[in-house]
Design a protein around this motif. Sequence first.
Motif, mmCIF file in Angstrom:
data_model
loop_
_atom_site.group_PDB
_atom_site.id
_atom_site.type_symbol
_atom_site.label_atom_id
_atom_site.label_comp_id
_atom_site.label_asym_id
_atom_site.label_seq_id
_atom_site.Cartn_x
_atom_site.Cartn_y
_atom_site.Cartn_z
ATOM 1 N N MET A 84 18.318 5.336 5.819
ATOM 2 C CA MET A 84 19.187 4.136 5.297
ATOM 3 C C MET A 84 19.067 3.929 4.014
ATOM 4 S SD MET A 84 15.884 2.078 6.927
ATOM 5 C CE MET A 84 15.244 3.555 7.547
ATOM 6 N N ALA A 85 20.215 3.017 3.564
ATOM 7 C CA ALA A 85 20.156 3.037 1.863
ATOM 8 C C ALA A 85 19.202 2.178 1.418
ATOM 9 C CB ALA A 85 21.634 2.590 1.779
ATOM 10 N N LYS A 86 18.831 2.066 0.379
ATOM 11 C CA LYS A 86 17.692 1.243 -0.357
ATOM 12 C C LYS A 86 18.070 -0.188 0.182
ATOM 13 C CE LYS A 86 18.007 3.987 -3.981
ATOM 14 N NZ LYS A 86 17.992 4.090 -5.544
ATOM 15 N N LYS A 87 17.012 -0.882 0.597
ATOM 16 C CA LYS A 87 17.328 -2.134 1.038
ATOM 17 C C LYS A 87 16.768 -3.183 0.174
ATOM 18 C CE LYS A 87 18.327 -2.048 5.808
ATOM 19 N NZ LYS A 87 17.531 -1.419 6.852
ATOM 20 N N PRO A 88 17.084 -4.271 -0.086
ATOM 21 C CA PRO A 88 16.293 -5.295 -0.999
ATOM 22 C C PRO A 88 14.914 -5.882 -0.368
ATOM 23 C CG PRO A 88 18.110 -6.690 0.034
ATOM 24 C CD PRO A 88 18.443 -4.962 0.242
ATOM 25 N N THR A 89 14.048 -6.200 -1.186
ATOM 26 C CA THR A 89 12.688 -6.558 -0.425
ATOM 27 C C THR A 89 12.663 -7.863 -0.057
ATOM 28 O OG1 THR A 89 12.039 -5.014 -2.184
ATOM 29 C CG2 THR A 89 10.310 -5.850 -0.965
ATOM 30 N N GLU A 90 12.111 -8.121 1.091
ATOM 31 C CA GLU A 90 11.923 -9.616 1.447
ATOM 32 C C GLU A 90 10.598 -10.233 0.834
ATOM 33 O OE1 GLU A 90 12.622 -11.092 5.390
ATOM 34 O OE2 GLU A 90 13.667 -8.924 5.690
ATOM 35 N N PHE A 91 10.492 -11.302 0.425
ATOM 36 C CA PHE A 91 9.216 -11.913 0.040
ATOM 37 C C PHE A 91 8.723 -13.135 0.927
ATOM 38 C CE2 PHE A 91 10.985 -9.536 -3.565
ATOM 39 C CZ PHE A 91 9.827 -9.225 -4.203
ATOM 40 N N VAL A 92 7.269 -13.198 0.752
ATOM 41 C CA VAL A 92 6.715 -14.170 1.614
ATOM 42 C C VAL A 92 5.847 -15.139 0.484
ATOM 43 C CG1 VAL A 92 4.910 -14.823 3.248
ATOM 44 C CG2 VAL A 92 6.531 -12.603 3.371
ATOM 45 N N GLU A 93 5.814 -16.261 0.673
ATOM 46 C CA GLU A 93 4.843 -16.987 -0.157
ATOM 47 C C GLU A 93 3.532 -17.377 0.411
ATOM 48 O OE1 GLU A 93 6.632 -20.419 -2.165
ATOM 49 O OE2 GLU A 93 7.429 -18.904 -3.548
ATOM 50 N N ILE A 94 2.479 -16.928 -0.541
ATOM 51 C CA ILE A 94 1.197 -17.242 -0.017
ATOM 52 C C ILE A 94 0.251 -17.687 -1.161
ATOM 53 C CG2 ILE A 94 1.223 -15.368 1.509
ATOM 54 C CD1 ILE A 94 -0.928 -14.098 0.090
ATOM 55 N N GLU A 95 -0.616 -18.226 -0.819
ATOM 56 C CA GLU A 95 -1.746 -18.668 -2.117
ATOM 57 C C GLU A 95 -2.858 -17.667 -2.283
ATOM 58 O OE1 GLU A 95 -3.846 -22.531 -1.990
ATOM 59 O OE2 GLU A 95 -1.681 -23.440 -1.969
ATOM 60 N N ILE A 96 -2.994 -17.360 -3.573
ATOM 61 C CA ILE A 96 -4.205 -16.206 -3.865
ATOM 62 C C ILE A 96 -5.047 -17.062 -4.939
ATOM 63 C CG2 ILE A 96 -5.149 -14.123 -4.537
ATOM 64 C CD1 ILE A 96 -2.381 -12.802 -3.525
ATOM 65 N N ASP A 97 -6.085 -17.135 -4.388
ATOM 66 C CA ASP A 97 -7.111 -18.004 -5.484
ATOM 67 C C ASP A 97 -6.591 -19.142 -5.999
ATOM 68 O OD1 ASP A 97 -8.999 -16.140 -5.024
ATOM 69 O OD2 ASP A 97 -8.560 -15.105 -6.856
ATOM 70 N N ASP A 98 -5.873 -20.277 -5.108
ATOM 71 C CA ASP A 98 -5.295 -21.233 -5.222
ATOM 72 C C ASP A 98 -4.075 -21.224 -6.065
ATOM 73 O OD1 ASP A 98 -7.549 -22.532 -3.862
ATOM 74 O OD2 ASP A 98 -8.582 -22.412 -5.576
ATOM 75 N N GLN A 99 -3.458 -19.986 -6.296
ATOM 76 C CA GLN A 99 -2.143 -19.896 -6.938
ATOM 77 C C GLN A 99 -1.132 -19.638 -6.055
ATOM 78 O OE1 GLN A 99 -2.029 -17.271 -10.542
ATOM 79 N NE2 GLN A 99 -4.276 -17.474 -10.694
ATOM 80 N N LEU A 100 0.066 -20.123 -6.294
ATOM 81 C CA LEU A 100 1.112 -19.742 -5.346
ATOM 82 C C LEU A 100 1.900 -18.693 -5.730
ATOM 83 C CD1 LEU A 100 2.096 -21.379 -2.484
ATOM 84 C CD2 LEU A 100 3.893 -22.291 -4.242
ATOM 85 N N VAL A 101 1.899 -17.692 -5.064
ATOM 86 C CA VAL A 101 2.632 -16.253 -5.515
ATOM 87 C C VAL A 101 3.499 -15.783 -4.358
ATOM 88 C CG1 VAL A 101 0.709 -15.369 -6.947
ATOM 89 C CG2 VAL A 101 0.594 -14.880 -4.519
ATOM 90 N N SER A 102 4.391 -14.946 -4.611
ATOM 91 C CA SER A 102 5.392 -14.424 -3.412
ATOM 92 C C SER A 102 5.168 -12.989 -3.651
ATOM 93 C CB SER A 102 6.654 -15.006 -3.738
ATOM 94 O OG SER A 102 7.249 -14.189 -4.668
#
Lengths: 455, 833
Positions: free
Chosen positions: B1-19
């Motif tokens: 398959m050709a390159k696909k865009p990455t999907e992101f998930v939002e989680i909290e690490i050490d009380d910081q919101l990151v995706s």
Amino acid sequence: MAKGKPYLQNGVRHECITPVTTLDIEAGIRKLADYRAKARYVPDGEPGGYRAAEHVLRDVSPEEIIERAKTAGLRGKGGAGFPAGLKWSFVPKDKPVPRYLAINGDEGEPGTFKDRFLMEDAPHRLIEGAIIACKSFGAHQAYCYIRGEFYDSIRLLGEAVKEAYAEGILGDRPFGVDYPIHFAVHTGAGAYICGEETSMLSSIMGERGHPRMKPPFPAVEGLWRCPTIINNVETIATVPAIFDAGEDWFTARGTERSPGIKVVSVSGCVRNPGWWEIEYGTPISTIINELAGGLRPGRKLKAVIPGGSSCPLMKPEHVDTPFDYESVMQAGSMLGSAAMIVLDDTVDIVEVMRNFCHFYAHESCGKCTPCREGTRWMLQIHERIVNGGGRPEDLALLHDIVLGIEAKSFCPLGDAAAWPVKSAVERYPEEYERYFETAGGGGEEEHEETMAEAG
Amino acid sequence: MAKKPTEFVEIEIDDQLVSLPKDQVVLWSARALGFDIPHFCAHKWLEPYGACRMCLAKVELGGRMMPKLQTTCSLMPAEGMKIWTRHPEVIQVRREQLEFHLLNHPLECPVCDKGGECMLQDQTMDHGMQEGRYIEQKKVRPDAMMNDYIRLNYKRCIHCKRCVNYATDIDGSFFLQFVERGAETFIESFADPTEAPRFTGNVIDMCPVGALTARNYRFKMGRSWEQELAPSVGSLDSVGANIWLNGRLGDVARIVPRDNPDIDNGLIDDATRFSWECIEDERRVTRAILRDGEGDGQESLSRLKGEEEAARRLLAVSSEHGPDSIGVIAGGGLNTEDYLALRAFCGRVLDTAYYHCGDELFGPQGPDEAAVAVLGGRFGELSDVLAASTVLSLGCDLFDEAPSLGLRIDIAARRGQLTLLSARGHGSDTDRFASLFLNYGPGNLLRVVRGLTNALSGEGEVPPELEELAERLRGIGDDCAILVGQELWRSENPLELLHALEALRGVIEINNPEAEAVYLNPVYPAANSVGALLVNDLALLGGSSSNGTRPPAGSLHAVLEAAASGKLKALLIVDSDVLTCYPDRALVERALSAVEHVIYCGPFATPTSEAAHLHLPLGTWAHYDGTVLSMEWRLQKRSRASIDSVAPSLLDVVNSIAAAMDCEHVAADADELLADLARAVPGVPRVSLETVPAAGVLLRLEGLPDGKTRIVNTLPDVVSGTAEFPLVVAAKRFLYNDRQEIRYSRVFDQVAKPFAAHVHPDDLERLGLADGDEVALQSDNGEELTLPVKPARWVGPGSVVINDYYVKQPANQLAGGAPVRVALNKLAGVRED
């Protein structure tokens, strides 16, 4: 009970015993013909083995099998007590790949000797249970993984499987039903770690016996990355009774949360070591005193290990605890494989722990750091203490090591190694302190005698 | 398959919101964001393993705290997840686990080669206790060699199992395994003594401690922080794998990968990794050598004297015979600026059109527009190739010709990320995860390519053995990449094959309308074949000649032919062992003996240089800055290593010769040449050696011609043996051969020798030969080679595979480009190798 097993011959029958898997042994049934003619599913039931399997194969849908196992509250008997029916329902229904049943007959837990007799003396009951379990989640292949040292189990179960194939009970059309079921006996090489379910799968596949990462759980990706259900030998051998006598018969016994029956194997400082089938909830004291003949005259109880060497030691004051998962847990230990080891006042707890540590250091597979290094370290410390080199700070050190292993190791082997030491350090510090005070500890002769008795 | 865009998930690490990327475990994503989660057993190449327990973190999922700490190396992010990596409980666990790790680890950081780049050392500084509590006996075991390159220091091993997992799941050589159980476990080597190691060196980089070290690095080259790093590019193949060339106190210390996820992902082959030894080998030519006239007499001259001597001779020839009387040949491993300098030198100083850079890619008759357009415009980036759902490898042994790429394709094929279809004149390890492999026997590539084209287009003859492969190519439904290698360049008529390959690419495209692209990626014979191609065929690639340069008169064949016919009076050969490597050895021999002066310029002695009258010294690729073009037309810089030894670049040499000939210098510096190139060819960006980006820059030519490809559907006959000469010869590029980089690096002395003639065991039995027998390969054209035979199942019956570059028994002695058939005759006596 079973013939030719002298340490079982004096087994005392008691009214609390409701034999299920032991019935065949009582009746001396190993051959298929005998099993079909004489075997009873419950003590007062109609004779005639393989009745349940045939009925299930012909008339019971997989969903119904799972439902009935759930209703009966059948719990896994390998140690964790996970509900078997629930486990069977975890197999993904939509994957078009083979499914497998892997029966765990590794029985490596020191003190445990129950599966071995089931495989040797009631092999057809195991095969019958396997047929029912296979149908419940769509498997056509069952493996029974037996440790290499169980030569008789391998031979006798193997013969039974051959008979069952010859009689059309196993094969492409068992009982003439178009639902192939194949059964293979797989021998291990005698590694404790291969009793851990994912290591057992690796071993069956011919790989090094190392536990695997979960998830994916075996019910989703097990043998050859296909859904695989792993059950203990005793769990599978209990299944036919449920499907013949009914779930109610089963739930009428035991406690509410641990219904039914369980085989206990009792060893250590008792007059009559052996194994019995009991209802869950029978008090530990009853098992020790009435089944196992009690302690020798003049001896006092020092500790009970209720579920094999990996369970924490219980102090004598807990001896009246009912023998079921929840009560034993509440008393600070675990039911485990229900292999009760009884220790009286002649036993040196430090020496017992040295022995256990030796076992776990030898059996640690070496995959994860805390278990590999921690078990060896604990063994070295115990050896040093026993040889007269103990230091008071060793008690705290041992406790720290245990905390570093417990709940941090990759698989339960680390916990199994840590818990007995943890309980010994916490509950029997005076045993260690005796060594610290008098270099070399006390009562060498006494100790040797005890070990000989404990077998 | 050709390159696909990455999907992101939002989680909290050490009380910081990151995706975080959805399909990657938390450990890598979190580390990339700067959360320093320690780990030993996890590695980006490997599946999660979870053994070291260092990456444990506190995790809350769905509002419920997980009862145990979780290994982030196996934890997939989920919406609403919360993770704590600096919680006191987590820090405590790290201290505990670190104590376990250190129990048996010796306290010898001050003398350990890994000191300064050791993960265990770093973690101990971060979390370790000041005092050890371990007073018992440590585990001890003497060191051992794992193979020719790697030494294992058992005491330092922390059982992370990275190397074992690498040998099992990545390079698949299984050369390292765990033995014994529990704390007694140790690593043992099960290296196959009959197979030369290919990718084993990567375990040295993977080892988180100093347990696995390189034989030629340990205890010699000191501390990692004392080394000066020069970014460079692997010079043994055309993949363009990124490397660091480390120097210390004026010496080369080692080569380590300079991880580029678009190219090599940090995986390099052992030949590239250890070939640094040749850079400062004492056998390197540092002074000019004059071999003239009588006997074996040779005279050593200073470099400048040598260049003056060369100038004198060239001047004499050109003033006596006029323009076009001097031929110039250059090898495929030089820098692009070297080729540009040479081209300018030929045009402005020597006034000759008889020059050729790099290997001959198009065969004797030279290129045409269509073929050049295929090479210049039909390829995909390596990341495109790896993202394609199907890779068709034709006549190409990736593990030997493009190791880094080959291994990445191998891994992807094993993990089911792409389907590998492979067809070649012989088998190989490279095909172990191919879902279909076809051995068509040596010399039949054109037949296969045309047969496949016929099958897909429905016109013309289709050999029955190709049906299955053709069927697989019909319904790909996604991107596809065709990789084609050495069998193309070695074939009788590469030009014809290029036309046929383009036709095949076209019909695959037609058969798979869903595909975004179908790529045709040739794997080139040398590190800078593309640079040489660009300079040779500038006009065909849409460029314009300028600045007094002249287009070449023809192919390498034309230069040699002109020399052999007496038209040329002098030959300047730059770093090219044509005598051993050019398919038509007889022509080279005639050319060398016909001209009056043979001047060789190169860093090492080769059979060709020994036939030359004058040998001028030249730096290796590590001696001066320059750029190379990889197979994906990525312009990358090879920097001068941080070393004391000084050697001239080719620009220095030609400038110096030009000066001695009283001509103007060719160029002031390499940047001037690069600027000329950018002006001349549309699509070449304006860069200087200083401004080339670290990851290189992709060239996309804008003025490519629309050459029309010839479509021919008649199949050539099958090449097979005859009664008298039963075996067809395949001269194969092996990873280890007599290339200078291998031959002059002593670390390779024991590896892969002696080179053998590989024959199928059945053939061997039929011919009454045994493993190791010395045989003469007698060809139908009357030539002979002497080699030991080695049974090999990967060789098809009816063929014999020999090393294409063996100085003592050169394969081109047998062949003149056309397929050669041989008979094997057993020799008595012992071989003197």
